[in-house]
Design a protein around this motif. Structure first.
Motif, mmCIF file in Angstrom:
data_model
loop_
_atom_site.group_PDB
_atom_site.id
_atom_site.type_symbol
_atom_site.label_atom_id
_atom_site.label_comp_id
_atom_site.label_asym_id
_atom_site.label_seq_id
_atom_site.Cartn_x
_atom_site.Cartn_y
_atom_site.Cartn_z
ATOM 1 N N SER A 102 0.830 -1.203 0.000
ATOM 2 C CA SER A 102 0.000 0.000 0.000
ATOM 3 C C SER A 102 0.871 1.263 0.000
ATOM 4 C CB SER A 102 -0.944 -0.046 1.204
ATOM 5 O OG SER A 102 -1.952 0.926 1.109
ATOM 6 N N SER A 140 0.276 9.591 -3.290
ATOM 7 C CA SER A 140 -0.560 8.399 -3.142
ATOM 8 C C SER A 140 -2.027 8.738 -3.396
ATOM 9 C CB SER A 140 -0.386 7.809 -1.735
ATOM 10 O OG SER A 140 0.934 7.352 -1.536
ATOM 11 N N THR A 192 -4.561 7.281 -6.345
ATOM 12 C CA THR A 192 -5.841 6.656 -6.013
ATOM 13 C C THR A 192 -6.965 7.259 -6.837
ATOM 14 O OG1 THR A 192 -5.112 6.215 -3.744
ATOM 15 C CG2 THR A 192 -7.476 6.168 -4.152
ATOM 16 N N GLU A 193 -6.921 8.577 -7.000
ATOM 17 C CA GLU A 193 -7.999 9.279 -7.690
ATOM 18 C C GLU A 193 -7.859 9.226 -9.210
ATOM 19 O OE1 GLU A 193 -7.663 13.136 -5.946
ATOM 20 O OE2 GLU A 193 -8.959 12.618 -4.225
ATOM 21 N N SER A 203 -11.968 3.281 -5.725
ATOM 22 C CA SER A 203 -11.650 3.298 -4.303
ATOM 23 C C SER A 203 -12.846 3.784 -3.489
ATOM 24 C CB SER A 203 -10.455 4.209 -4.028
ATOM 25 O OG SER A 203 -10.214 4.296 -2.631
ATOM 26 N N ASN A 209 -9.217 -0.254 -1.650
ATOM 27 C CA ASN A 209 -8.432 0.920 -1.265
ATOM 28 C C ASN A 209 -7.771 1.562 -2.476
ATOM 29 O OD1 ASN A 209 -9.016 0.225 1.449
ATOM 30 N ND2 ASN A 209 -7.031 1.013 2.097
ATOM 31 N N ILE A 210 -6.981 0.769 -3.200
ATOM 32 C CA ILE A 210 -6.325 1.250 -4.417
ATOM 33 C C ILE A 210 -6.992 0.561 -5.603
ATOM 34 C CG2 ILE A 210 -4.143 1.514 -5.649
ATOM 35 C CD1 ILE A 210 -2.683 1.039 -3.022
ATOM 36 N N HIS A 223 -7.388 -5.859 -0.338
ATOM 37 C CA HIS A 223 -6.212 -4.993 -0.256
ATOM 38 C C HIS A 223 -5.065 -5.659 0.500
ATOM 39 C CE1 HIS A 223 -4.036 -1.253 -0.386
ATOM 40 N NE2 HIS A 223 -4.001 -1.141 0.933
#
Length: 261
Positions: free
Chosen positions: A93, A126, A130-131, A136, A214-215, A240
């Motif tokens: 992560s 990070s 992710t975005e 997510s 999460n990712i 995850h």
């Protein structure tokens, strides 16, 4: 040559390659340095450690401070500098961003293994990665931020939402204990730009679950392709914390990285 391995749920239970960790007489076995990510701790590697120690690897599970990319990377780098011989850096992560930072300046780092992890380009964050892709749901599961006296804001996942968000394929009682013992991450760590991208110079290996909440899995596939991953493993239906739910497969990939020439 880069290879990509897609694993169905049934096949995943069996394990991956049978590649051993044997080294030539004049080449010492690498030390495996494991770096956990946000909302986890060093004990999240227990299953992987058990598998690696069967092959007599020396393993160190570092306590990641989770305060910021540069400072956390420096802490891990100090551990690497203290070791003689080759090192395999493994990050989960947010720990992926940390090993990307920590490898710089350490010529003994032989490979980077990303486990459901971030591998930022220079200047990326990070949160930004992710975005970059949809999928997510972490933001909706965070507990109210905790403001510390030094001005740092810590983030936690709500304990009641932790099992489904973070560890959906882990036994419920184990996931509940993980929720209670989770380590907070400083909010600023997730928005701190990364330094030099070590994966441009150091071989990388990847493993992640297709049900990561999460990712986004698409983000990890993108990062693996960008880093020209030597081996990419996507475990169907894994969460995850793939190192907790599929330790044999994670350990197998680490062995491959350790034995590669």
């Amino acid at each position: 040559m880069r290879k990509t391995i897609k694993i169905l749920a049934l096949a995943a239970a069996v394990g991956l390659s049978g590649a051993g960790a044997a080294q030539s007489a004049d080449e010492p076995m690498p030390t495996i340095v494991l770096v956990h990510g946000a909302f986890a701790g060093s004990s999240s590697w227990n299953g992987v450690i058990e598998e690696l120690e069967k092959d007599r690897f020396h393993v160190i599970a570092v306590a990641n401070p989770l305060r910021g990319v540069a400072s956390d990377g420096a802490a891990v780098s100090a551990v690497v500098k203290s070791l003689k011989g080759p090192v395999i850096l493994v990050g989960h992560s947010y720990g992926g961003a940390v090993i990307t930072e920590a490898a710089n300046g350490n010529a003994n780092v032989k490979a980077l293994v990303y486990v459901s992890a971030f591998a930022p380009e220079t200047g990326e964050t990070s949160l930004g990665l992710t975005e970059k892709f949809p999928g997510s749901t972490l933001g909706d599961t965070l507990a109210p931020p905790v403001a510390l006296s030094n001005g740092v804001t810590d983030l936690y996942i709500e304990q009641s939402k932790f099992p489904q968000q973070f560890a959906a394929d882990v036994p419920t009682e184990q996931a509940r204990l993980m929720a209670v013992t989770q380590r907070p991450v400083a909010q600023a760590a997730l928005t701190e730009p990364s330094g030099v991208a070590a994966w441009k110079a150091v071989p990388s290996y990847w493993i992640y679950g297709t049900a990561d909440r999460n990712i986004p899995p698409a983000a990890m596939e993108f990062m693996a392709n960008r880093a020209k991953s030597r081996a990419t493993v996507a475990i169907d239906g894994a969460s995850h914390v793939v190192m907790v739910s599929h330790p044999k497969q994670v350990a197998s990939l680490i062995r491959d990285a350790a034995s590669a020439k």
